[in-house]
Design an enzyme around this catalytic site. Structure first.
Site, PDB file in Angstrom:
ATOM      1  N   SER A  42      -2.787  -7.733   3.179  1.00  0.00           N
ATOM      2  CA  SER A  42      -3.076  -7.560   4.618  1.00  0.00           C
ATOM      3  C   SER A  42      -3.496  -8.893   5.229  1.00  0.00           C
ATOM      4  O   SER A  42      -3.104  -9.240   6.345  1.00  0.00           O
ATOM      5  CB  SER A  42      -4.201  -6.536   4.809  1.00  0.00           C
ATOM      6  OG  SER A  42      -3.832  -5.293   4.290  1.00  0.00           O
ATOM      7  N   ARG A  80      -1.602  -6.441  -8.268  1.00  0.00           N
ATOM      8  CA  ARG A  80      -0.401  -7.202  -7.930  1.00  0.00           C
ATOM      9  C   ARG A  80      -0.185  -8.331  -8.915  1.00  0.00           C
ATOM     10  O   ARG A  80       0.928  -8.579  -9.354  1.00  0.00           O
ATOM     11  CB  ARG A  80      -0.521  -7.787  -6.511  1.00  0.00           C
ATOM     12  CG  ARG A  80      -0.496  -6.752  -5.418  1.00  0.00           C
ATOM     13  CD  ARG A  80      -0.982  -7.318  -4.115  1.00  0.00           C
ATOM     14  NE  ARG A  80      -2.369  -7.757  -4.231  1.00  0.00           N
ATOM     15  CZ  ARG A  80      -3.141  -8.096  -3.210  1.00  0.00           C
ATOM     16  NH1 ARG A  80      -2.650  -8.114  -1.997  1.00  0.00           N
ATOM     17  NH2 ARG A  80      -4.392  -8.459  -3.391  1.00  0.00           N
ATOM     18  N   LYS A  93     -17.851  -6.096   7.705  1.00  0.00           N
ATOM     19  CA  LYS A  93     -16.572  -6.814   7.815  1.00  0.00           C
ATOM     20  C   LYS A  93     -16.127  -6.750   9.272  1.00  0.00           C
ATOM     21  O   LYS A  93     -16.468  -5.823   9.985  1.00  0.00           O
ATOM     22  CB  LYS A  93     -15.504  -6.112   6.949  1.00  0.00           C
ATOM     23  CG  LYS A  93     -15.409  -6.645   5.533  1.00  0.00           C
ATOM     24  CD  LYS A  93     -14.116  -6.143   4.892  1.00  0.00           C
ATOM     25  CE  LYS A  93     -14.023  -6.534   3.433  1.00  0.00           C
ATOM     26  NZ  LYS A  93     -12.815  -5.991   2.792  1.00  0.00           N
ATOM     27  N   HIS A  99       0.839  -1.208   0.000  1.00  0.00           N
ATOM     28  CA  HIS A  99       0.000   0.000   0.000  1.00  0.00           C
ATOM     29  C   HIS A  99       0.874   1.257   0.000  1.00  0.00           C
ATOM     30  O   HIS A  99       0.598   2.216  -0.718  1.00  0.00           O
ATOM     31  CB  HIS A  99      -0.885   0.056   1.261  1.00  0.00           C
ATOM     32  CG  HIS A  99      -1.907  -1.029   1.373  1.00  0.00           C
ATOM     33  ND1 HIS A  99      -2.070  -1.794   2.498  1.00  0.00           N
ATOM     34  CD2 HIS A  99      -2.845  -1.467   0.487  1.00  0.00           C
ATOM     35  CE1 HIS A  99      -3.075  -2.647   2.320  1.00  0.00           C
ATOM     36  NE2 HIS A  99      -3.549  -2.476   1.099  1.00  0.00           N
TER      37      HIS A  99
HETATM   38  O1  PNS Z   1      -8.939  -2.981   0.061  1.00  0.00           O
HETATM   39  P1  PNS Z   1     -10.217  -3.515  -0.494  1.00  0.00           P
HETATM   40  O2  PNS Z   1     -11.032  -4.174   0.586  1.00  0.00           O
HETATM   41  O3  PNS Z   1     -10.000  -4.412  -1.680  1.00  0.00           O
HETATM   42  O4  PNS Z   1     -11.063  -2.234  -1.018  1.00  0.00           O
HETATM   43  C1  PNS Z   1     -12.333  -2.389  -1.597  1.00  0.00           C
HETATM   44  C2  PNS Z   1     -13.029  -1.027  -1.786  1.00  0.00           C
HETATM   45  C3  PNS Z   1     -13.081  -0.258  -0.493  1.00  0.00           C
HETATM   46  C4  PNS Z   1     -12.287  -0.207  -2.821  1.00  0.00           C
HETATM   47  C5  PNS Z   1     -14.466  -1.328  -2.318  1.00  0.00           C
HETATM   48  O5  PNS Z   1     -15.079  -2.282  -1.500  1.00  0.00           O
HETATM   49  C6  PNS Z   1     -15.364  -0.106  -2.367  1.00  0.00           C
HETATM   50  O6  PNS Z   1     -15.135   0.808  -3.121  1.00  0.00           O
HETATM   51  N1  PNS Z   1     -16.414  -0.084  -1.529  1.00  0.00           N
HETATM   52  C7  PNS Z   1     -17.343   1.026  -1.444  1.00  0.00           C
HETATM   53  C8  PNS Z   1     -18.756   0.630  -1.887  1.00  0.00           C
HETATM   54  C9  PNS Z   1     -18.928   0.828  -3.375  1.00  0.00           C
HETATM   55  O7  PNS Z   1     -18.746   1.903  -3.907  1.00  0.00           O
HETATM   56  N2  PNS Z   1     -19.343  -0.263  -4.066  1.00  0.00           N
HETATM   57  C10 PNS Z   1     -19.575  -0.268  -5.486  1.00  0.00           C
HETATM   58  C11 PNS Z   1     -18.274  -0.202  -6.278  1.00  0.00           C
HETATM   59  S1  PNS Z   1     -18.010  -1.619  -7.200  1.00  0.00           S
END
Ligand code: PNS
Length: 167
Positions: free
Chosen positions: A134, A96, A47, A23
């Site tokens: 993570s 990645r 979560k 990150h």
């Molecule tokens: O680190 P992560 O858990 O892979 O991040 C995921 C994240 C936070 C980028 C994604 O879950 C997100 O944008 N959530 C917000 C809800 C949202 O906008 N959902 C629709 C987009 S597909």
């Protein structure tokens, strides 16, 4: 370099539970590309995170303190709504390996459908960090493995404290 009136703002969203050196590598790359980078932690009650949003914010602020154009924030709801609210035209995400691609493509296309004016930009983490997640870091430390070099030192200390208290 992407430039726009008032400077290009990018959002780097994620769970960051906890922040890894992968990150951090993305933050470093994003901070160089955009005028302002907002690292945005998703507030997701469904979560069960290891670290609270407040703890993650604190850790991110400490590790990003040397970047004057990087801010740390949190959000709930739709990412594109948050991005629009912040005046951001770009979402950055790290890729990645090929295994990340499908999920990231789906999210990017959904976000594009929801907000055509916001572009997702994928950045490749350094190959040194391409295996770090993570989830794996938490698993390795909870089983007694060495995570030095995988997370910033202050994160390692916090993880060790959690492990010694039984996570
Ligand atoms: O680190 P992560 O858990 O892979 O991040 C995921 C994240 C936070 C980028 C994604 O879950 C997100 O944008 N959530 C917000 C809800 C949202 O906008 N959902 C629709 C987009 S597909």
């Amino acid at each position: 370099m992407v430039t726009k009136r008032g400077g290009a703002v990018a959002i780097y969203p994620g769970s960051f539970d906890p922040i890894t050196n992968g990150h951090l590598d993305l933050i470093d790359r994003g901070a160089k590309l955009f005028d302002r980078l907002i690292v945005a932690i998703l507030r997701n009650e469904s979560k069960e995170p290891l670290f609270s949003v407040e703890e993650r914010t604190e850790m991110l602020r400490e590790v990003a303190a040397s970047y004057p154009n990087v801010d740390v924030d949190s959000f709930h709801g739709l990412l594109v709504d948050y991005a629009a609210d912040k005046g951001a035209s770009v979402i950055i995400r790290g890729i990645r390996a090929m295994s990340d691609y499908e999920y990231e493509l789906q999210m990017a296309l959904m976000n594009r459908r929801l907000a055509p004016g916001i572009e997702t930009v994928f950045l490749m983490a350094s190959e040194d960090y391409s295996f770090i997640s993570s989830r794996l870091v938490k698993e390795v430390i909870s089983l007694g493995g060495d995570i030095s070099g995988l997370v910033p030192p202050l994160v390692e200390v916090r993880l060790r404290n959690r492990v010694s208290r039984g996570i």
